[in-house]
Design a protein around this motif. Structure first.
Motif, PDB file in Angstrom:
ATOM      1  N   HIS A  70      -9.667  -6.492 -48.263  1.00 56.31           N
ATOM      2  CA  HIS A  70     -10.606  -7.055 -47.292  1.00 56.31           C
ATOM      3  C   HIS A  70     -11.496  -5.903 -46.846  1.00 56.31           C
ATOM      4  CE1 HIS A  70     -11.980 -10.200 -44.736  1.00 56.31           C
ATOM      5  NE2 HIS A  70     -11.662  -9.592 -43.620  1.00 56.31           N
ATOM      6  N   LYS A  90     -16.770  -4.275 -39.284  1.00 55.50           N
ATOM      7  CA  LYS A  90     -17.052  -3.994 -40.692  1.00 55.50           C
ATOM      8  C   LYS A  90     -18.500  -4.319 -41.054  1.00 55.50           C
ATOM      9  CE  LYS A  90     -15.082  -6.672 -43.804  1.00 55.50           C
ATOM     10  NZ  LYS A  90     -14.578  -7.391 -42.616  1.00 55.50           N
ATOM     11  N   THR A  91     -18.932  -5.540 -40.741  1.00 55.42           N
ATOM     12  CA  THR A  91     -20.294  -5.947 -41.081  1.00 55.42           C
ATOM     13  C   THR A  91     -21.321  -5.111 -40.336  1.00 55.42           C
ATOM     14  OG1 THR A  91     -19.585  -8.212 -41.578  1.00 55.42           O
ATOM     15  CG2 THR A  91     -21.918  -7.873 -41.057  1.00 55.42           C
ATOM     16  N   ASP A 108     -17.172  -7.852 -47.688  1.00 52.63           N
ATOM     17  CA  ASP A 108     -15.761  -7.896 -47.274  1.00 52.63           C
ATOM     18  C   ASP A 108     -14.819  -8.367 -48.371  1.00 52.63           C
ATOM     19  OD1 ASP A 108     -15.452 -11.023 -45.363  1.00 52.63           O
ATOM     20  OD2 ASP A 108     -16.239 -10.625 -47.346  1.00 52.63           O
TER      21      ASP A 108
END
Length: 285
Positions: A70, A90-91, A108
């Motif tokens: 992930h 993350k994004t 992801d």
């Protein structure tokens, strides 16, 4: 096609999503052949072809020992994987890196493999969900970019909708090529993997904290995708995945071969985290 192909030992497989018209594929396990009905609606046929080509490629990658994570990946001479679950940043971290000139590989969904003594990452990009206030934190206006470029969003969940307010928690769903176009960034299908980063949000200035191999391995296990595909169990017998022991060994090697870092950053100062990520992309911390 409501009857099996004339040659082979095909079995019907019901792949109908909830609430949709019945969809039947034909599968020959011995020959490892999958047939999409010729009479299907052209758009549905194209969708099924793309979907199951992707599924088969993922199963092949897993069968050859690739570990699915992930994680996203950005690249600029060196590749940095950004790992984490929802709301970990993350994004946001990837978007900030794209604004600073990085190449987009994936958001992801990533498979990693050892190649010639190093590590290689294959991106499996899919639609990206970005909340309105994320663009604001990055100093971006989706509406302004769309107006200046003269194009509109294509994803069914975003096409024709009113864009959320700048401070909104509502999301915009973008295809990968739309995401990179908004950031003015290039896109690649795969790249070398050199560093692992695990972001999180918190107060204070952005900082990178080195992780031990044991800490990195534990975080890799937490972000492992144990089954690389969904709703395709009928194909698993043809592509037996690597054993759990083999996957654990792969993650152990990855954690010991590459440097791991925790990236702590403030959501209101994402540029600080982007600068630190840029340093990693250049090979310095």
């Amino acid at each position: 096609m409501d009857r099996p192909p004339s040659a082979g030992s095909f079995e019907p497989v019901d792949v109908t999503p909830p609430g949709c018209p019945i969809i039947i594929l034909w599968f020959d396990p011995a020959a490892r052949e999958l047939v999409i009905p010729a009479g299907a609606d052209s758009r549905l046929s194209a969708h099924l072809t793309v979907r199951y080509t992707r599924i088969l490629l993922r199963l092949m990658a897993a069968a050859y020992g690739g570990a699915f994570l992930h994680a996203g990946l950005v690249h600029a001479g060196r590749g940095v994987a950004v790992l984490g679950g929802k709301r970990a940043g993350k994004t946001s971290t990837i978007l900030a890196a794209l604004q600073h000139g990085a190449t987009f590989v994936s958001n992801d969904d990533l498979s990693v493999h050892r190649v010639d003594g190093g590590w290689w990452a294959q991106g499996w990009p899919r639609a990206v969900s970005v909340r309105g206030h994320t663009f604001t934190a990055l100093g971006m206006s989706v509406a302004d970019v769309l107006r200046e470029q003269g194009w509109s969003l294509e994803h069914p969940e975003s096409a024709g909708i009113e864009l959320p307010a700048a401070d909104s928690d509502e999301r915009i769903v973008l295809y990968p090529h739309e995401l990179t176009a908004l950031c003015g960034a290039p896109m690649a299908g795969a790249a070398s993997l050199d560093t692992l980063v695990f972001p999180s949000f918190g107060p204070g200035p952005a900082r990178l904290l080195p992780l031990t191999p044991a800490q990195t391995a534990a975080l890799l296990r937490h972000n492992l995708l144990p089954v690389p595909v969904k709703d395709a169990d009928f194909l698993l017998a043809c592509f037996p995945p690597a054993t759990p022991e083999a996957v654990a060994d792969e993650l152990h090697r990855l954690a010991h071969d590459l440097s791991g870092f925790a990236l702590e950053q403030s959501f209101t100062a994402l540029y600080e985290g982007a600068v630190l990520l840029q340093n990693l992309l250049r090979g310095s911390t």
